[in-house]
Design a protein around this motif. Structure first.
Motif, PDB file in Angstrom:
ATOM      1  N   ALA A 460      41.729 -95.916 -34.898  1.00 48.61           N
ATOM      2  CA  ALA A 460      41.640 -94.667 -34.093  1.00 48.61           C
ATOM      3  C   ALA A 460      42.868 -94.357 -33.208  1.00 48.61           C
ATOM      4  O   ALA A 460      43.288 -93.238 -33.250  1.00 48.61           O
ATOM      5  N   THR A 461      43.587 -95.350 -32.715  1.00 45.52           N
ATOM      6  CA  THR A 461      44.607 -95.119 -31.972  1.00 45.52           C
ATOM      7  C   THR A 461      45.670 -94.822 -32.762  1.00 45.52           C
ATOM      8  O   THR A 461      46.523 -94.047 -32.218  1.00 45.52           O
ATOM      9  N   ALA A 462      46.014 -95.381 -33.965  1.00 45.73           N
ATOM     10  CA  ALA A 462      47.090 -95.337 -34.894  1.00 45.73           C
ATOM     11  C   ALA A 462      47.097 -93.661 -35.313  1.00 45.73           C
ATOM     12  O   ALA A 462      48.208 -93.083 -35.585  1.00 45.73           O
ATOM     13  N   VAL A 463      45.869 -93.230 -35.511  1.00 47.19           N
ATOM     14  CA  VAL A 463      45.878 -91.887 -36.151  1.00 47.19           C
ATOM     15  C   VAL A 463      45.841 -90.827 -35.023  1.00 47.19           C
ATOM     16  O   VAL A 463      46.605 -89.718 -35.083  1.00 47.19           O
ATOM     17  N   THR A 464      45.324 -91.028 -33.551  1.00 47.97           N
ATOM     18  CA  THR A 464      45.479 -89.933 -32.590  1.00 47.97           C
ATOM     19  C   THR A 464      46.725 -90.355 -31.547  1.00 47.97           C
ATOM     20  O   THR A 464      46.919 -89.264 -30.966  1.00 47.97           O
ATOM     21  N   ARG A 465      46.974 -91.362 -31.411  1.00 50.81           N
ATOM     22  CA  ARG A 465      47.966 -91.888 -30.264  1.00 50.81           C
ATOM     23  C   ARG A 465      47.490 -91.636 -29.023  1.00 50.81           C
ATOM     24  O   ARG A 465      48.267 -91.075 -28.160  1.00 50.81           O
ATOM     25  N   GLN A 466      46.277 -91.491 -28.753  1.00 53.11           N
ATOM     26  CA  GLN A 466      45.453 -91.113 -27.567  1.00 53.11           C
ATOM     27  C   GLN A 466      44.918 -92.285 -27.110  1.00 53.11           C
ATOM     28  O   GLN A 466      44.299 -93.251 -27.482  1.00 53.11           O
ATOM     29  N   THR A 467      44.387 -92.213 -25.537  1.00 55.37           N
ATOM     30  CA  THR A 467      43.667 -92.985 -24.843  1.00 55.37           C
ATOM     31  C   THR A 467      42.114 -92.703 -25.518  1.00 55.37           C
ATOM     32  O   THR A 467      41.806 -91.761 -25.812  1.00 55.37           O
ATOM     33  N   PRO A 468      41.342 -93.537 -25.124  1.00 53.67           N
ATOM     34  CA  PRO A 468      39.721 -93.461 -25.392  1.00 53.67           C
ATOM     35  C   PRO A 468      39.316 -92.083 -24.966  1.00 53.67           C
ATOM     36  O   PRO A 468      38.292 -91.631 -25.293  1.00 53.67           O
ATOM     37  N   GLU A 469      39.695 -91.651 -23.702  1.00 57.92           N
ATOM     38  CA  GLU A 469      39.359 -90.524 -23.312  1.00 57.92           C
ATOM     39  C   GLU A 469      39.993 -89.289 -23.887  1.00 57.92           C
ATOM     40  O   GLU A 469      39.798 -88.051 -23.493  1.00 57.92           O
ATOM     41  N   GLY A 470      40.699 -89.407 -24.716  1.00 57.22           N
ATOM     42  CA  GLY A 470      41.482 -88.279 -25.509  1.00 57.22           C
ATOM     43  C   GLY A 470      42.559 -87.786 -24.860  1.00 57.22           C
ATOM     44  O   GLY A 470      42.992 -86.720 -24.999  1.00 57.22           O
ATOM     45  N   HIS A 471      43.398 -88.548 -24.268  1.00 57.67           N
ATOM     46  CA  HIS A 471      44.621 -88.091 -23.600  1.00 57.67           C
ATOM     47  C   HIS A 471      45.800 -88.801 -24.160  1.00 57.67           C
ATOM     48  O   HIS A 471      45.728 -90.019 -24.595  1.00 57.67           O
ATOM     49  N   PRO A 472      47.197 -87.994 -24.370  1.00 59.58           N
ATOM     50  CA  PRO A 472      47.174 -86.582 -24.106  1.00 59.58           C
ATOM     51  C   PRO A 472      46.820 -85.872 -25.163  1.00 59.58           C
ATOM     52  O   PRO A 472      46.614 -86.294 -26.168  1.00 59.58           O
TER      53      PRO A 472
END
Length: 560
Positions: A460-472
């Motif tokens: 999930a992090t590799a795909v989004t590059r976001q924290t679990p809260e969806g930032h940034p």
């Protein structure tokens, strides 16, 4: 959906139906059924459906997805399992909570000579500086040693400093730092890097062999429950090999396979290197098919957050420091060349761009000295790569083992790392997409217990590059995002390639081991923000079920 060609027409042992079968690889077909015979994939698609017989076990995927099981290309199963046994500091959010957890555990364990704890966050104290006096208030009369989540820093109380002989006149060891009180030479209670930490840890009574075996079995069950069937143990001391052998060959055995990476440090490598080949034969002869031992682990440097990773240019907050290099370039090259000549795969921890360059130079020296072969050297973490070194990964055939869960702007990044390297270097961290574009091989790992062992969280992090809260919004360094299928492959086919087993597992095709994971929904069709919460329903190791979620009710939809 299409057919998959089978290797046999005999009745299958297991057939998976009523779901999506993602076979893996760059362009593998997506099918609707898979058959397993004698622990191997025997048919796909319509041929798998035809392989059902009266003795076939049928697994209803219930609309979920079957994929190649995950690997973990860099973890510490024995050490991590033992770390769960001490004071529960991992979830503490402040210094006060840690001290209270230590106090409570010590009161409940008056028999414990040492109080230990593992995995707390380095950013809960300003600049990662932890004071022995804080722990003294909880436990003044017994030694306390706690390790941060990255394992490169320890927080100790005054009694632990006394027993280790750390005083104002004690010099910093080569490759380590005894952090001092402001305006004084007195040790503060913070120890950085293994050269400073290990003299304390060496005084802690070693857990019994049986305790270590139980800890490993606990860890292995956790990995199986997250869909993992193969792990690279990236730091194996001599006694750890016996722990793995016992766990693999006694009782219920293990639900995972593993490759053991023998640790080699700069002080004793010449003495130990001559014994590595015999130790490899012993491990692989004891548990064939479950354990291999073709890896040797090196630490080129430390970690950026504590100022110990080796940098080509000075730290922003300390203009005279380039960090700590654990090896001289020449000696690391000599050691890597020596183990390469024995047929071992070097696995080099390197986070700073200086550490990465020294690691690449050592790998290049080994290839130049020993000649061409399929060596597959690994550089783990590779947090910061100088632009001039990026193409060298592909040129030298280096596998970059990355921890995708680290590629987010959490407090470790914002509070400790970015202030030390500044925005320019901060903008070229964890270059997953750039490495792939340059033609490098990548594999994913967790570095558990440093961070969570669940592959879906890393994906999930590799795909989004976001924290679990969806930032940034839009992701941190969004140019380094990768798609879900690529991230899945890095945790399966990428790890199989690292293990020299790409013809055995990592994709789903007839003849391959039936190392499988059943997810509640198709991850490629799942919204990236939901990937971390996608339930693992089952795991199979060569057709043997090693994890069953026990879910019998309909699985809630996880989607866009």
């Amino acid at each position: 959906m299409g057919d998959g060609k089978g290797i046999t027409a005999m009745q299958a042992d297991i057939v998976f139906i009523r779901g999506t079968v993602r076979t893996g690889g760059a362009d593998g077909p997506v099918l609707d059924a898979l058959a397993v015979t004698d622990g191997r994939i025997s048919a796909l698609g319509a041929r798998a459906l035809d392989a059902r017989g009266s003795g076939t076990a049928v697994v209803d995927l219930r609309g979920g997805a079957l994929l190649p099981a995950f690997g973990d290309g860099h973890a510490h199963p024995v050490m991590g399992g033992l770390g769960l046994l001490g004071a529960p500091v991992r979830e503490c959010a402040s210094v006060e909570e840690i001290v209270e957890a230590v106090r409570h555990w010590a009161d409940e364990h008056p028999e414990a000579e040492w109080i230990t704890g593992d995995g707390f966050d380095a950013w809960v104290a300003p600049d990662g500086r932890f004071d022995a006096h804080w722990l003294d208030k909880a436990v003044p009369d017994r030694p306390v040693v706690l390790r941060t989540m990255d394992h490169h820093t320890a927080w100790v109380n005054s009694e632990a400093l006394r027993r280790a002989g750390f005083r104002a006149d004690t010099p910093d060891p080569d490759g380590g730092e005894i952090v001092r009180r402001t305006g004084s030479a007195e040790p503060l209670g913070t120890l950085r890097e293994f050269a400073a930490v290990l003299p304390v840890l060496g005084l802690v009574p070693q857990p019994s062999h049986d305790t270590q075996v139980d800890a490993l079995r606990t860890t292995a069950a956790r990995f199986a429950a997250s869909g993992v069937t193969w792990v690279q143990d990236a730091w194996v001391e001599p006694h750890h090999a016996d722990v793995w052998i016992t766990a693999a060959t006694s009782g219920p055995g293990l639900p995972i396979r593993a490759d053991l990476g023998f640790f080699l440090g700069p002080e004793q490598w010449r003495e130990r290197v001559g014994r590595l080949a015999a130790e490899r034969r012993r491990v692989e002869g004891a548990a064939p098919g479950l354990l291999t031992a073709h890896t040797v682990k090196f630490f080129a440097d430390g970690v950026i957050e504590s100022g110990t990773a080796a940098l080509l240019e000075p730290y922003t907050d300390c203009p005279h420091s380039h960090g700590i290099a654990n090896w001289t370039p020449a000696e690391l090259a000599n050691a890597v060349t020596a183990i390469d000549a024995l047929g071992f795969e070097p696995h080099i921890h390197a986070l700073g761009d200086g550490g990465v360059r020294v690691a690449l130079d050592a790998i290049e020296a080994a290839a130049r000295t020993n000649g061409p072969r399929d060596r597959r050297p690994v550089i783990a973490h590779a947090q910061l790569i100088h632009p001039a070194d990026l193409p060298r990964f592909a040129e030298l055939g280096v596998i970059t083992n990355l921890q995708p869960l680290w590629a987010q702007p959490d407090r470790l990044m914002t509070d400790l790392i970015l202030p030390k390297i500044g925005p320019k270097r901060g903008a070229r961290q964890y270059q997953i997409a750039a490495l792939l574009a340059a033609g490098a091989h990548i594999a994913f790992g967790s570095d558990w217990p440093v961070t969570d062992h669940e592959p879906l969280r890393g994906i999930a992090t590799a795909v989004t590059r976001q924290t679990p809260e969806g930032h940034p919004e839009g992701g941190w360094l969004p140019q380094e995002r990768i798609d879900t299928a690529t991230a899945l492959a890095a945790y399966s086919a990428g790890c199989a390639y690292q293990a020299f087993e790409e013809e055995k597992w990592g994709v789903l095709r007839p003849g391959m081991r039936a190392d499988l994971v059943h997810l509640a929904a198709d991850p490629v069709e799942t919204a990236p923000r939901d990937l971390a919460r996608l339930p693992v329903l089952g795991t199979w190791l060569a057709g043997r079920r090693t994890y069953d979620s026990g879910t019998t009710d309909p699985v809630p939809a996880v989607g866009r």
